[in-house]
Structures are given as structure tokens and as C-alpha cells.
Scaffold this active site. Structure first.
Site, PDB file in Angstrom:
ATOM      1  N   GLY A  49       0.812  -1.216   0.000  1.00 36.16           N
ATOM      2  CA  GLY A  49       0.000   0.000   0.000  1.00 36.16           C
ATOM      3  C   GLY A  49       0.840   1.258   0.000  1.00 36.16           C
ATOM      4  O   GLY A  49       1.352   1.685   1.034  1.00 36.16           O
ATOM      5  N   GLU A  98      -1.954   6.905  -2.511  1.00 40.69           N
ATOM      6  CA  GLU A  98      -3.040   7.542  -1.752  1.00 40.69           C
ATOM      7  C   GLU A  98      -3.787   8.489  -2.687  1.00 40.69           C
ATOM      8  O   GLU A  98      -3.258   8.870  -3.735  1.00 40.69           O
ATOM      9  CB  GLU A  98      -2.451   8.347  -0.580  1.00 40.69           C
ATOM     10  N   PRO A  99      -4.980   8.906  -2.269  1.00 40.46           N
ATOM     11  CA  PRO A  99      -5.745   9.811  -3.153  1.00 40.46           C
ATOM     12  C   PRO A  99      -4.932  11.030  -3.596  1.00 40.46           C
ATOM     13  O   PRO A  99      -5.060  11.478  -4.729  1.00 40.46           O
ATOM     14  CB  PRO A  99      -6.939  10.213  -2.284  1.00 40.46           C
ATOM     15  N   THR A 137      -3.662  -3.388  -5.106  1.00 42.20           N
ATOM     16  CA  THR A 137      -3.892  -4.717  -5.683  1.00 42.20           C
ATOM     17  C   THR A 137      -3.819  -5.796  -4.604  1.00 42.20           C
ATOM     18  O   THR A 137      -2.920  -5.768  -3.753  1.00 42.20           O
ATOM     19  CB  THR A 137      -2.825  -4.980  -6.786  1.00 42.20           C
ATOM     20  N   GLN A 166      -7.196  -4.214 -34.741  1.00 42.31           N
ATOM     21  CA  GLN A 166      -7.296  -3.748 -36.134  1.00 42.31           C
ATOM     22  C   GLN A 166      -7.307  -4.921 -37.113  1.00 42.31           C
ATOM     23  O   GLN A 166      -8.088  -4.945 -38.066  1.00 42.31           O
ATOM     24  CB  GLN A 166      -6.103  -2.810 -36.422  1.00 42.31           C
ATOM     25  N   GLY A 210     -13.987  -5.622 -37.439  1.00 46.07           N
ATOM     26  CA  GLY A 210     -15.157  -5.460 -36.566  1.00 46.07           C
ATOM     27  C   GLY A 210     -15.232  -6.543 -35.488  1.00 46.07           C
ATOM     28  O   GLY A 210     -15.700  -6.298 -34.373  1.00 46.07           O
ATOM     29  N   GLU A 226       2.735   1.308 -11.129  1.00 45.64           N
ATOM     30  CA  GLU A 226       4.149   1.226 -10.724  1.00 45.64           C
ATOM     31  C   GLU A 226       5.006   2.286 -11.419  1.00 45.64           C
ATOM     32  O   GLU A 226       6.129   2.031 -11.835  1.00 45.64           O
ATOM     33  CB  GLU A 226       4.697  -0.187 -10.940  1.00 45.64           C
ATOM     34  N   GLU A 271       5.340   8.685 -17.953  1.00 43.72           N
ATOM     35  CA  GLU A 271       6.026   9.973 -17.734  1.00 43.72           C
ATOM     36  C   GLU A 271       7.050   9.815 -16.604  1.00 43.72           C
ATOM     37  O   GLU A 271       8.180  10.313 -16.702  1.00 43.72           O
ATOM     38  CB  GLU A 271       5.006  11.061 -17.385  1.00 43.72           C
TER      39      GLU A 271
HETATM   40  C1  LIG Z   1      -5.407  -1.284 -11.437  1.00 40.43           C
HETATM   41  C2  LIG Z   1      -4.398  -0.534 -10.573  1.00 40.43           C
HETATM   42  C3  LIG Z   1      -3.631  -1.249  -9.673  1.00 40.43           C
HETATM   43  C4  LIG Z   1      -2.743  -0.559  -8.824  1.00 40.43           C
HETATM   44  N1  LIG Z   1      -2.059  -1.266  -7.852  1.00 40.43           N
HETATM   45  C5  LIG Z   1      -1.361  -0.562  -6.903  1.00 40.43           C
HETATM   46  C6  LIG Z   1      -0.805  -1.231  -5.747  1.00 40.43           C
HETATM   47  O1  LIG Z   1      -0.909  -2.452  -5.596  1.00 40.43           O
HETATM   48  N2  LIG Z   1      -0.164  -0.480  -4.810  1.00 40.43           N
HETATM   49  C7  LIG Z   1      -0.032   0.867  -4.935  1.00 40.43           C
HETATM   50  O2  LIG Z   1       0.536   1.474  -4.028  1.00 40.43           O
HETATM   51  N3  LIG Z   1      -0.526   1.536  -6.018  1.00 40.43           N
HETATM   52  C8  LIG Z   1      -1.193   0.849  -6.996  1.00 40.43           C
HETATM   53  N4  LIG Z   1      -1.732   1.517  -8.082  1.00 40.43           N
HETATM   54  C9  LIG Z   1      -1.550   2.956  -8.188  1.00 40.43           C
HETATM   55  C10 LIG Z   1      -0.638   3.390  -9.330  1.00 40.43           C
HETATM   56  O3  LIG Z   1       0.690   3.042  -9.036  1.00 40.43           O
HETATM   57  C11 LIG Z   1      -0.854   4.907  -9.514  1.00 40.43           C
HETATM   58  O4  LIG Z   1      -2.132   5.056 -10.102  1.00 40.43           O
HETATM   59  C12 LIG Z   1       0.210   5.530 -10.386  1.00 40.43           C
HETATM   60  O5  LIG Z   1       1.445   5.561  -9.713  1.00 40.43           O
HETATM   61  C13 LIG Z   1      -0.144   6.969 -10.816  1.00 40.43           C
HETATM   62  O6  LIG Z   1      -0.567   7.739  -9.753  1.00 40.43           O
HETATM   63  P1  LIG Z   1      -1.922   8.594  -9.889  1.00 40.43           P
HETATM   64  O7  LIG Z   1      -2.970   7.635 -10.329  1.00 40.43           O
HETATM   65  O8  LIG Z   1      -2.166   9.338  -8.621  1.00 40.43           O
HETATM   66  O9  LIG Z   1      -1.664   9.601 -11.064  1.00 40.43           O
HETATM   67  P2  LIG Z   1      -0.972  11.055 -10.964  1.00 40.43           P
HETATM   68  O10 LIG Z   1       0.318  10.957 -10.241  1.00 40.43           O
HETATM   69  O11 LIG Z   1      -1.969  12.045 -10.454  1.00 40.43           O
HETATM   70  O12 LIG Z   1      -0.662  11.359 -12.472  1.00 40.43           O
HETATM   71  C14 LIG Z   1      -1.601  11.928 -13.396  1.00 40.43           C
HETATM   72  C15 LIG Z   1      -0.852  12.260 -14.679  1.00 40.43           C
HETATM   73  O13 LIG Z   1       0.136  13.269 -14.408  1.00 40.43           O
HETATM   74  C16 LIG Z   1       1.406  12.808 -14.814  1.00 40.43           C
HETATM   75  N5  LIG Z   1       2.433  13.349 -13.926  1.00 40.43           N
HETATM   76  C17 LIG Z   1       2.450  13.329 -12.575  1.00 40.43           C
HETATM   77  N6  LIG Z   1       3.575  13.921 -12.113  1.00 40.43           N
HETATM   78  C18 LIG Z   1       4.272  14.306 -13.201  1.00 40.43           C
HETATM   79  C19 LIG Z   1       5.522  14.982 -13.403  1.00 40.43           C
HETATM   80  N7  LIG Z   1       6.290  15.341 -12.378  1.00 40.43           N
HETATM   81  N8  LIG Z   1       5.920  15.216 -14.664  1.00 40.43           N
HETATM   82  C20 LIG Z   1       5.159  14.828 -15.721  1.00 40.43           C
HETATM   83  N9  LIG Z   1       3.979  14.209 -15.603  1.00 40.43           N
HETATM   84  C21 LIG Z   1       3.541  13.942 -14.361  1.00 40.43           C
HETATM   85  C22 LIG Z   1       1.312  11.296 -14.738  1.00 40.43           C
HETATM   86  O14 LIG Z   1       2.314  10.664 -15.530  1.00 40.43           O
HETATM   87  C23 LIG Z   1      -0.094  11.063 -15.251  1.00 40.43           C
HETATM   88  O15 LIG Z   1      -0.101  11.100 -16.638  1.00 40.43           O
HETATM   89  C24 LIG Z   1      -2.576   0.839  -8.950  1.00 40.43           C
HETATM   90  C25 LIG Z   1      -3.329   1.530  -9.918  1.00 40.43           C
HETATM   91  C26 LIG Z   1      -4.257   0.873 -10.703  1.00 40.43           C
HETATM   92  C27 LIG Z   1      -5.076   1.672 -11.681  1.00 40.43           C
END
Ligand SMILES: Cc1cc2nc3c(=O)[nH]c(=O)nc-3n(C[C@H](O)[C@H](O)[C@H](O)COP(=O)(O)OP(=O)(O)OC[C@H]3O[C@@H](n4cnc5c(N)ncnc54)[C@H](O)[C@@H]3O)c2cc1C
Length: 379
Positions: free
Chosen positions: A124, A127-128, A158, A336, A340, A363, A367
């Protein structure tokens, strides 16, 4: 240099490939539709000795190398992306940090059940308000009378619904004006710990993605993983290994889509000929085969470097980045080639395309991988 798999790696590949063809791939379409977690598959993977594959035998693991782990993730993902991510996270996010940073007692208490498949591994971090910027962690762990009192929220985690315990990051204090982030192992049945499995996802529908809420969750200070304040460093190291898993997933999903596209192209007739006789289709398939091969070599190289005890952060980021973008492209092209029919669930390539998208996000987004690589090449 030697590009051949060892006899042990070949044996694992052969065994897992057969298992995937017989037991994993056939139900993937239905599990995607019903969002049913593959419980039975994981029971069987336990009996095949796969659940602790790269961990030492003394903890119930298989003592195998990272290349073998990558092979298993690749094969599972070829048949079912949801099964692939579950396994990859179990090993590389769940088991690995305990193996790397845990005390002997923690390994006995927490790694052994992971290796036996009694508990799925989870980690874990997100976070939001702390995704790419994981240093933005707000979950707090206050030490009081030999216990940590943990409060906060984690999202997108996950496997947590199937884990008996998981390591999570929390702010344990402040040092030189900076947050002190530590990793703490928390039993999932602790009072005040709620795990919710309510997300409506684009893909990987049969995998378990959860929200964690911690309200005054109390755990012993003995549950600290490694040293206090090392949480940030630990998750960077953990994610390096995890990226090999995501790269392997990407190779597997792309391989699955490519195999379906190749078979379909040979079967489908238009203008009186099979569409595989058209150069436009042949070139698509040639590009797909080439890119998958390149990505696989990148994944195996990163895994090999890790197994040699050499630095592999750059190669792990590169293989994750390249393989995940390649997988998106290959699955798109597989749809592709199906025309269809590719847009219809029954043909499975649309599921693979939806599953592939997560690989560019989880992970570390693409970016973030580019930022990691830029730093490691000295920009
Ligand atoms: C199905 C799923 C499984 C997951 N499993 C796990 C898990 O087991 N444990 C865990 O801890 N997390 C998990 N995650 C979380 C995942 O690692 C995060 O969603 C990911 O790291 C991106 O964080 P965010 O969603 O807050 O996006 P954000 O960080 O808000 O990014 C939004 C966009 O902004 C871009 N961005 C952000 N900062 C920068 C920067 N400095 N420069 C340029 N672009 C930037 C990003 O690349 C992205 O395009 C999971 C996510 C999903 C969807």
C-alpha cells in the site's frame, strides 16, 4: 553471452505454459465479464509451487531467479492479464519488500504464508493525493506505548482483499523539516482497518483493486519493516523489481494478442484470399513480432542484471516503459487485424487492449519512467 534459458527456466516455462493453456486462458473471457477473482487458479499455482517462486526455500519459496519469475508473469498474462497482475503484485510488491527488508521473525510470520499461497501479497503506497508523488503520503503512524496508531487512506491497492497482512507506507514523524516515511506491516483483520473492493475498472476486471481506510489501527512497533524513515527508499527499490513484473506482463499480453491476430489473419478471407496474404497485414504482424521480441529481451536483461546483484534500476524502468507502450500498440493492432470482430468481446483482443492500458500507469506512469531514465542517464 548466452541467450538460452537454463534447463530450470525452460522447465518452468514449459510447465506454466501448459497450465495457462489448459487452466487460465479458457476462463479469461468469462472472468473479465463477471469480474470473478481467479481463486481456484491461485490454489493450483500454490500446489505447483509458484507462489513463492523467487524466494528462498527456507521460507517455503522455490529459490528460483528473477528470469523465472518474469517467465511465469509473462505466461500467465498471455492467457489472462488479471491473473498476471495478481501474481506479479503478489511476488514483487507483496513478498519482495518483506524478503528484502524484513527481520528473520517478520519473514517467518509474513513471508512464509505468502510463499505457501495462504495469503496474497500486497503493498500500500498510493493515496488519493499521493500517486506519482509518493512522497506526498499523508497516512500517519503515531508511536505510543510501543504501538503505531495508523490513520489514513490508500487507493488502487492490488490484492488487499486476499491478503492477511500488507506493508504500507506512513508518515512516522519529521526529520530536518522533511516527512519521515516508514513502511509498516499491518494485518488486514486489525480493528479499524477497512478494505473496499468497489472500483469499476476499464480492464483487469478479475483482479482485486482496493481502497484501504485506516482509522486508529494499532500495530506493534515490531511491525516496522526495516528501519524507521527508510520507507521512501524501500518503495523505490521495491518498485524497481515490480517494473520487471509489469514489463513481463506487457510482453505476455502482447504475445497473447499477437497469437490471436496471427491465427485470425490466416483464417479470415476477404477478396478471395486470406488476409494474411496482404502485405499490409503481414507488415503489421512482422512489426508486432519484432517489438515483442525486443521487449522480452529488455525484460530478461533487467531480470538478469538483478539476479547478478548488479544495478538494474535504469533497465527496469526502460523495459517497463518500452514493453508497456509496445503492448498498447500491439493490442491495438491486434484489434485492427480482427476488424469489426476485434471490437467484440468474444474475440478477446479488446480485453487485452483494455488490460494493457494499466501497464502505462501502474508502478510509475510512462512519464515517471522517462523522469527516472533521464535522471539515470545523467540529465
Ligand atoms: C489497477 C491498478 C492497480 C494498482 N495497484 C497498486 C498497488 O498495488 N499499490 C499501490 O501502491 N498503487 C497501486 N496503483 C496505483 C498506481 O501506481 C498509480 O495510479 C500511479 O502511480 C499513478 O498515480 P496517480 O494515479 O495518482 O496519477 P498522478 O500521479 O496524479 O498522475 C496523473 C498524470 O500526471 C502525470 N504526472 C504526474 N507527475 C508528473 C511529473 N512530475 N511530470 C510529468 N507528468 C507527471 C502522470 O504521468 C499522469 O499522466 C494501482 C493503480 C491501478 C489503476
Amino acid at each position: 553471452m548466452n541467450f538460452d534459458l537454463t534447463s530450470e527456466q525452460q522447465m518452468i516455462k514449459h510447465m506454466i505454459k501448459q497450465f495457462v493453456d489448459e487452466e487460465v486462458a479458457p476462463g479469461a473471457l468469462e472472468r473479465d465479464r463477471t469480474k470473478q477473482f481467479p481463486v481456484e487458479i491461485f490454489k493450483k499455482l500454490s500446489s505447483l509451487g509458484m507462489m513463492g517462486l523467487p524466494f528462498p526455500e527456507k521460507y517455503g519459496g522455490g529459490g528460483a531467479d528473477t528470469i523465472s519469475f518474469a517467465i511465469v508473469v509473462e505466461e500467465l498474462s498471455r492467457g489472462c492479464g488479471s491473473t498476471g497482475i495478481t501474481y506479479s503484485a503478489h511476488i514483487s510488491l507483496g513478498g519482495a519488500p518483506i524478503h528484502l527488508f524484513g527481520t528473520e521473525e517478520q519473514k517467518r510470520n509474513y513471508l512464509i504464508p505468502i510463499c505457501k499461497g495462504e495469503s496474497l501479497g500486497a503493498f500500500g503506497l498510493t493515496e488519493p493525493n499521493a500517486g506519482s508523488d509518493a512522497g506526498g503520503t499523508r497516512t500517519s503512524a503515531k508511536e505510543e506505548n510501543g504501538e503505531f496508531i495508523i490513520n489514513g487512506n490508500k487507493c488502487f491497492i492490488t490484492n488487499a482483499s486476499y491478503a492477511h497482512h500488507l506493508a504500507l507506507t506512513a508518515v512516522t514523524g519529521e526529520k530536518n523539516g522533511q516527512k519521515e516515511i516508514s513502511a509498516i506491516i499491518v494485518p488486514t483483520n486489525a480493528e479499524g482497518f477497512t478494505i473496499m473492493d468497489n472500483y469499476e475498472k476499464m480492464g483487469l476486471n478479475a483482479s482485486n483493486t482496493t481502497e484501504l481506510v485506516l482509522e486508529n489501527v494499532k500495530v506493534s512497533v515490531d511491525n516496522l519493516l526495516g528501519k524507521r524513515g527508510e520507507g521512501f527508499r524501500q518503495f523505490l527499490i521495491t518498485l524497481d523489481g515490480g517494473r520487471i513484473g509489469i514489463g513481463a506482463m506487457a510482453v505476455g499480453i502482447a504475445q497473447g494478442a499477437y497469437e490471436k491476430a496471427l491465427a485470425y489473419a490466416k483464417e479470415r478471407k476477404q477478396f478471395g484470399k486470406s488476409i494474411s496474404s496482404f502485405q499490409a497485414i503481414q507488415f503489421k504482424l512482422a512489426d508486432m513480432a519484432m517489438k515483442i521480441e525486443l521487449a522480452r529481451n529488455m525484460v530478461y536483461k533487467a531480470a538478469w542484471l538483478k539476479d547478478q546483484g548488479r544495478l538494474f534500476s535504469k533497465e527496469a524502468a526502460m523495459c517497463k516503459l518500452y514493453a508497456s507502450e509496445m503492448c498498447m500498440e500491439v493490442t491495438d493492432q491486434a484489434v485492427q487485424i480482427h476488424g469489426g470482430y476485434g471490437y467484440m468481446k468474444e474475440y478477446q483482443v479488446e480485453r487485452m487492449m483494455r488490460d494493457a492500458k494499466l501497464l502505462e500507469i501502474g508502478e510509475g506512469t510512462s512519464e515517471v519512467q522517462r523522469m527516472v531514465i533521464s535522471r539515470l542517464i545523467g540529465c
